[in-house]
Write a protein that holds these residues in place. Sequence first.
Motif, PDB file in Angstrom:
ATOM      1  N   GLY A 141       8.596  60.442  37.943  1.00 52.68           N
ATOM      2  CA  GLY A 141       8.484  59.904  39.293  1.00 52.68           C
ATOM      3  C   GLY A 141       9.417  60.511  40.321  1.00 52.68           C
ATOM      4  O   GLY A 141       9.448  60.077  41.466  1.00 52.68           O
ATOM      5  N   GLU A 142      10.156  61.552  39.969  1.00 46.92           N
ATOM      6  CA  GLU A 142      11.088  62.182  40.916  1.00 46.92           C
ATOM      7  C   GLU A 142      10.366  62.795  42.117  1.00 46.92           C
ATOM      8  O   GLU A 142      10.947  62.961  43.187  1.00 46.92           O
ATOM      9  CB  GLU A 142      11.897  63.287  40.208  1.00 46.92           C
ATOM     10  CG  GLU A 142      12.899  62.782  39.192  1.00 46.92           C
ATOM     11  CD  GLU A 142      14.046  62.001  39.822  1.00 46.92           C
ATOM     12  OE1 GLU A 142      14.493  62.367  40.916  1.00 46.92           O
ATOM     13  OE2 GLU A 142      14.466  60.998  39.210  1.00 46.92           O
TER      14      GLU A 142
ATOM     15  N   ALA B 121       1.333  61.282  48.809  1.00 41.36           N
ATOM     16  CA  ALA B 121       0.238  62.167  48.380  1.00 41.36           C
ATOM     17  C   ALA B 121       0.304  62.416  46.875  1.00 41.36           C
ATOM     18  O   ALA B 121      -0.706  62.643  46.218  1.00 41.36           O
ATOM     19  CB  ALA B 121       0.297  63.478  49.131  1.00 41.36           C
ATOM     20  N   VAL B 122       1.508  62.358  46.319  1.00 42.41           N
ATOM     21  CA  VAL B 122       1.637  62.442  44.863  1.00 42.41           C
ATOM     22  C   VAL B 122       1.900  61.021  44.366  1.00 42.41           C
ATOM     23  O   VAL B 122       2.731  60.304  44.908  1.00 42.41           O
ATOM     24  CB  VAL B 122       2.738  63.440  44.424  1.00 42.41           C
ATOM     25  CG1 VAL B 122       4.099  63.090  44.971  1.00 42.41           C
ATOM     26  CG2 VAL B 122       2.782  63.548  42.896  1.00 42.41           C
ATOM     27  N   TYR B 123       1.127  60.604  43.400  1.00 42.27           N
ATOM     28  CA  TYR B 123       1.218  59.203  42.978  1.00 42.27           C
ATOM     29  C   TYR B 123       0.768  59.049  41.529  1.00 42.27           C
ATOM     30  O   TYR B 123       0.068  59.897  40.991  1.00 42.27           O
ATOM     31  CB  TYR B 123       0.378  58.305  43.894  1.00 42.27           C
ATOM     32  CG  TYR B 123      -1.113  58.577  43.814  1.00 42.27           C
ATOM     33  CD1 TYR B 123      -1.683  59.658  44.492  1.00 42.27           C
ATOM     34  CD2 TYR B 123      -1.951  57.770  43.042  1.00 42.27           C
ATOM     35  CE1 TYR B 123      -3.036  59.927  44.409  1.00 42.27           C
ATOM     36  CE2 TYR B 123      -3.311  58.037  42.953  1.00 42.27           C
ATOM     37  CZ  TYR B 123      -3.852  59.108  43.633  1.00 42.27           C
ATOM     38  OH  TYR B 123      -5.186  59.380  43.539  1.00 42.27           O
TER      39      TYR B 123
ATOM     40  N   CYS C 125      10.679  68.881  41.041  1.00 41.45           N
ATOM     41  CA  CYS C 125      10.213  68.661  39.667  1.00 41.45           C
ATOM     42  C   CYS C 125      10.954  69.589  38.716  1.00 41.45           C
ATOM     43  O   CYS C 125      10.863  70.812  38.803  1.00 41.45           O
ATOM     44  CB  CYS C 125       8.707  68.884  39.551  1.00 41.45           C
ATOM     45  SG  CYS C 125       8.127  68.633  37.865  1.00 41.45           S
ATOM     46  N   ARG C 126      11.682  68.984  37.805  1.00 43.57           N
ATOM     47  CA  ARG C 126      12.504  69.759  36.873  1.00 43.57           C
ATOM     48  C   ARG C 126      11.682  70.329  35.724  1.00 43.57           C
ATOM     49  O   ARG C 126      12.192  71.048  34.889  1.00 43.57           O
ATOM     50  CB  ARG C 126      13.589  68.858  36.278  1.00 43.57           C
ATOM     51  CG  ARG C 126      14.697  68.545  37.262  1.00 43.57           C
ATOM     52  CD  ARG C 126      15.799  67.814  36.536  1.00 43.57           C
ATOM     53  NE  ARG C 126      15.694  66.378  36.735  1.00 43.57           N
ATOM     54  CZ  ARG C 126      16.509  65.496  36.158  1.00 43.57           C
ATOM     55  NH1 ARG C 126      17.445  65.907  35.326  1.00 43.57           N
ATOM     56  NH2 ARG C 126      16.375  64.215  36.402  1.00 43.57           N
TER      57      ARG C 126
END
Lengths: 704, 416
Positions: free
Chosen positions: B114-115, B137-139, B169-170
């Motif tokens: 969820g980062e 937009a990202v969910y 995003c890692r």
Amino acid sequence: MKPPLFLCSGCGIGETLDLAALGEAMEREFATPAKIHPFLCGPEGRAMIEAESASAECPVVLGACSPRVNADRFPANPFAPERVNLREQVAWCQEPGAAETQAQAADYLRMGMARAAKRELPVPVETAMERTILVVGGGVTGLNAALEAARVGYPVILLEKEERLGGLARRMHRLAPRVAPYRDLEEPSIAKTVALVEANPSIRVLTSTQIESTAGEPGAFQVRTTGVGGNQEFTVGAIILATGWQPYDVTRLPKLGYGAANVITSLTLEEMAAQGRILRPSDGAKPRSVLFVLCAGSRDPEHLAHCSTVCCATSLKQGLYIREQLPDAAVYLIYRDMRTPAQGEDFYRRVQEEETIFLTRGQVTAVREIDDGDLSVTVVSSLLGEKVELTAQMVVLATGLVPAAGDVLHLKYRQGPQMPELKSGFPDSNYLCFPYETRRTGIYAAGTVRQPMDSVGCVEDAAGAVLKAIQSVTLIGQGRAVHPRVGDASFPRFFLQNCTQCKRCTEECPFGALDEDEKGTPKLNVNRCRRCGTCMGACPVRIISFADYNVDQLSAMVKKVSMPQKDDDLRILAFVCENDAYPAWDMAGLRRLRQDPGIRVIPLRCLGSFNVVLLADALSRGIDGVILMGCQSGDDYQCHFMVGSELANRRLENVKETLERLMLERERVELVNVGIGDGGRIAEITQQFAAKLRQLGPNPYRGL
Amino acid sequence: MASGLPGLPGLLVIGGGISGLSASLEAAETGNEVYLVEREPYLGGRVAGMNRYFPKLCSPQCGLEINFRRLRQNKALRVFTLAEVEKVEGQAGDFTVTVRLNPRYVNDRCTACGECVPACPVERRNARNYGMDTTRAVYLPGEVAEPFRYTIDPLACEGAKCGRCVEVCRYGAIDLEMASSTVTLRVGRIVLATGWRPYDPALISTLEFGHFPDIVTNVMMERLAADGGPTGGELRRPSDGQPAKRVAFVQCAGSRDQNHLAYCSGVCCLASLKQATYVLERYPDASVHIFFIDIRTPGGFEIFYQRLQADPRIKFVKGKVARVLQEPGGDLMVEAEDLLAGRMFRLPVDLLVLATGMVPEAMPLPPGIKIPRDPYGFAVPSPGIWPVGLAKRPMDVQSCVRDATGGILKAIGGEG
């Protein structure tokens, strides 16, 4: 055995916990080095796990995310990894860097290591299965079930207690429309279906035959029958109960005029119409008016509480054919609610077009015979007025539908001869998502015996039940469980030398999987078993275990819980149902809701598998409190093993003695209903419990 | 299980709602090779948005959880989300199906941490909550989403020119350049489980949906009552956030009406009864009115109805709502008839719930699928293609599962 240990520092775990310190602590205790990776579920992490899991003799332990997620990313050969939930249930709901957070993670890892070390690989017990399917009942449902099974290559034995196949459908004059445009009455098709069954070489039909006894288990049910041809015995793999329905006993409806010559039932009218002679029984005259009383016995808690579902459409149909056969007769139809769902509404509209059919909402409270066999009908709460009297020359009672259930199969099960029934009397599943979830493995009810439904529903239901029957034979033959633990190859093992014949396991098994010998020693019918572990929870001498799930293992986990350093800090064990309460915990984590760090969650297959010796284990070690979280019990039970929470609750009632012996308060043990949608409530529930425990003070056994 | 017809053994299930999901699982657990194609980025369809099921008032997530566990462990079942059937060639026993896989923009490296969410600058209308709130937009499509993986709405996302999610995003899980692709499947049978959508309430002009914010539909009510919904389960008036204690339900909003849906949707009576319990559970001093033509609670559901009839806080009124007005103070005023009392009356309400009906999902079927439909768009079986659940007729969840289970056998057995 030393399970290899891997820790993931991703997703916030590394920021919340000192993983290096945890790894060292685990290495000291278990002599196995912990490997830490920032992205354990990534390709590199996976390769690292794979390299070690191939040679491991036990599951690898992964301190990472919840076992409910990312399951496809980790190798499972041959053991599924032991997943320690450091993400949802620690990192996402605890204070980063706190000593108690670190202690919780350490305990979870220790518990995971203990559990992994006590997980054996279940070896499925394969059995040769008889494939023949027994269909009991030769009405619409049974006939269709037989045809469906035969079509996919399964032999069928079809039993019918009457002389002829066809059931009540044989007595129908016409059918309500089943296809577009849903306006025209249909000719009955039952004769055609019967002919197809009789001509099918894979279907052996036994009429005038009833079951004397059914013993055995899926794949090997031994059925004894009695009938005109004498007694017979055969073996079948699965059974479909399609015994259908009976009309409600109309003699119980004298208020509605039954007993008067010209008050008849829907079924009698159907037979009259089939002969083309709709005549008044009293004088053989053509009735000039016919009044239908709907819900005759249905929707009335004094008679049948349920709605019989088919009477509205049946009465509309009958109104229409009376119109054809007696064009001059007036038809009155008094209904409480007209129930013609889906495209049935078109048919209702079609009947409304008829000028001589009067449809009125109302409730008939009395029918009395007046002059010349005519009838006076009292109608209340109608649009015609609060209370009106109507006169009719003939009255038709649309009598409700009663399941032809009860003692049909004569099961030789320790838990009784019949299929368990719901309160309504239908041997139906209690689950909306799983209509074929049955309490007698390998036996599926279908059609109107299961719940009221029309013939379209019966045909669909027949197919569904046959699929489940075939599925049960397929899966069980591979030594695997059917729903809801589909595929589980474990099964309960009994160390019978220590059995005290207390019979608790045989009494409590929700599926009747256990029989007894004369002395009361349990005898497992493994193919009936659904692997819930209720027997394991029931056994006071702990002789029942599964290869990968047992009291010894749970007890080892309890013993791995550390005691807190400060008086204020608590240790609470939460035994939770893995299907509902455990995901609710995960959801609380997903929402980042703070939990008491003294909690240690232990998932159970079902609360029914909770053995109270675990309570003594926990409390005598100094655990401050034990909370059980399971599914709702009662009439609307949610437990997929039916009685899990209820049994756990009953067992808790009996632990007073244990607590008294330990001189501990009853309040230290609690059971709450938690559903999967209760993620938002978990924190509140545990906080309340923790507050209560803080009031009681630390468990006096702590540190002893 | 032997097929009644010669041909390929595989089975294609179109639609991953409760019918398609159940059909796929039952087939796979009986040893069949199954492909499940779902248009949305998650499985579960409409039921994933339900708060509770009638009559047990239990959470749909419970059954979904079991089904998702079944799905994850079954090797015979392949699932495609964000996928649409593009073309079907061949005939019963030998179909060649082209499936378009739309990009998720999030690959299978996603851990669902969820980062990315706080990094995303764009808010989008949340269609799952019927536009009552927004997401980035990202969910993550739901708390028990399957697959449990984030997704990006391409209509909202600003793409590579923003790229902030990619930076945070890692795990290298976000790929804004992801393109759509196609796969070709060869199957013997097709099960059509395309489901339903709610009837558009704006088409019923007398009910003023869209004009007053305190008029909602039954599917919106499910979200309003849901713990994970737009209001966290608080039942409040959308207009001003006041508690919704006076609630009225309009049954047959569109259904049983030849100007709208001529058929009965079969479940709306029970849905409103269930929703009445939401109101009373939240506010024990609330009052509920249900305006109906007939209350349709077949079989054992009748017992649920009887239980609610005994509650004096729920009033069942046989009659139609003629008009909805807004009072100067902002309250809604319902003008309705009470047929049994033979009068018209006015009722102030906080929330008016329209029990809108179910329409078969009018997904344009891909070229090649020829399936007869009844006048309402419900599908009729044809060679090799078996409709189940709502694709066939209005029915409740339990009947959908029953039909999906049996439909598998019908499809494999060669009927149709």
